[in-house]
Design an enzyme around this catalytic site. Sequence first.
Site, PDB file in Angstrom:
ATOM      1  N   GLN A  98       0.905  -1.220   0.020  1.00 34.77           N
ATOM      2  CA  GLN A  98       0.149  -0.164   0.124  1.00 34.77           C
ATOM      3  C   GLN A  98       0.913   1.397  -0.071  1.00 34.77           C
ATOM      4  O   GLN A  98       2.076   1.312   0.405  1.00 34.77           O
ATOM      5  CB  GLN A  98      -0.819   0.093   1.171  1.00 34.77           C
ATOM      6  CG  GLN A  98       0.042  -0.158   2.438  1.00 34.77           C
ATOM      7  CD  GLN A  98      -0.924  -0.598   3.788  1.00 34.77           C
ATOM      8  OE1 GLN A  98      -2.311  -0.801   3.590  1.00 34.77           O
ATOM      9  NE2 GLN A  98      -0.362  -1.068   4.614  1.00 34.77           N
ATOM     10  N   ASP A 106      -7.429  -5.115  13.871  1.00 33.00           N
ATOM     11  CA  ASP A 106      -7.168  -3.343  13.523  1.00 33.00           C
ATOM     12  C   ASP A 106      -6.978  -3.468  12.169  1.00 33.00           C
ATOM     13  O   ASP A 106      -5.639  -3.435  11.968  1.00 33.00           O
ATOM     14  CB  ASP A 106      -6.511  -2.597  14.521  1.00 33.00           C
ATOM     15  CG  ASP A 106      -6.222  -1.094  14.246  1.00 33.00           C
ATOM     16  OD1 ASP A 106      -7.028  -0.743  13.343  1.00 33.00           O
ATOM     17  OD2 ASP A 106      -5.463  -0.687  14.737  1.00 33.00           O
TER      18      ASP A 106
END
Length: 286
Positions: free
Chosen positions: A32, A158
């Site tokens: 990413q 998360d």
Amino acid sequence: MTDTWLNETLYPDWGQRFRFTRQLARVQSPFQDIAIFETDSHGRVMTLDGVVQITERDEFVYQEMLTHVPLLAHGAAKNVLIIGAGDGGVLKHVLMHKGVERAVMVEIDGEVIDLAKRFLSGIGGDAWNDPRADVIVGDGIDYVAQAPDGAFDVIIVDSTDPIGVGEVLFTDAFYQNAARILTPRGIVVNQCGVPFMQADELAETSRRRAQFFSHVSAYVAAVPTYVGGYMTLGWSGKDAASTRLPVEEIARRAEAAGITGKSQYWSPEIHVASFWLPPYIAKHLP
């Protein structure tokens, strides 16, 4: 001087922007695009693929609710697994609990950890060096698939939304293995988006989790930079009573855990109230 603005790209037709004073880092990892900005309004801000993940000013809301609620609802969690959370905030809050003996954190993108340590050091604090912490740069899916039965009391996920690198953390296979590696009273929590804008995310993940857990619910937290109202945190457990504890019992457990007076958002009252959902959110649960 011309203002420089960071425009979030989460939604195609609605968003937020931050005026930033400088870009501290920009890295294209194998997974990413990671960036960290300095702002006057929110301190340092981390984005992944153009979407705000955390800001120094309001990170405490998300971190406290994602950790203190499941750990205190369980009441005796010794082994905790954290998937994602590369900024270190969840790890820090988990390790505030005196009863936790081991916290395994599995983050797929080592660049997130490295940048957080360099530019967001206050979020993780000293947790990185705690002897109870086992930080692994690796695939959380593989870790959960290979972990032994009953290895963990609480699993905290998360992750980003179910697109890109975070997509596999919302699959049937993941939840099936999560249920397997939890103890009999085990709990798994995961972020399920902002239902005002992402109701399908809550509905779909709740349906998937209900295949493997007898008690599926959600609770809410108001994180200012997660725009659109309440953020939902998905709850999957094996004991429905864990979400129905009175304020007095949660307060007692917090005192025993050593976290009383150390939070800015979480409190025993907020803990209990967070499970009372507005109808527009509750209707998306099984």
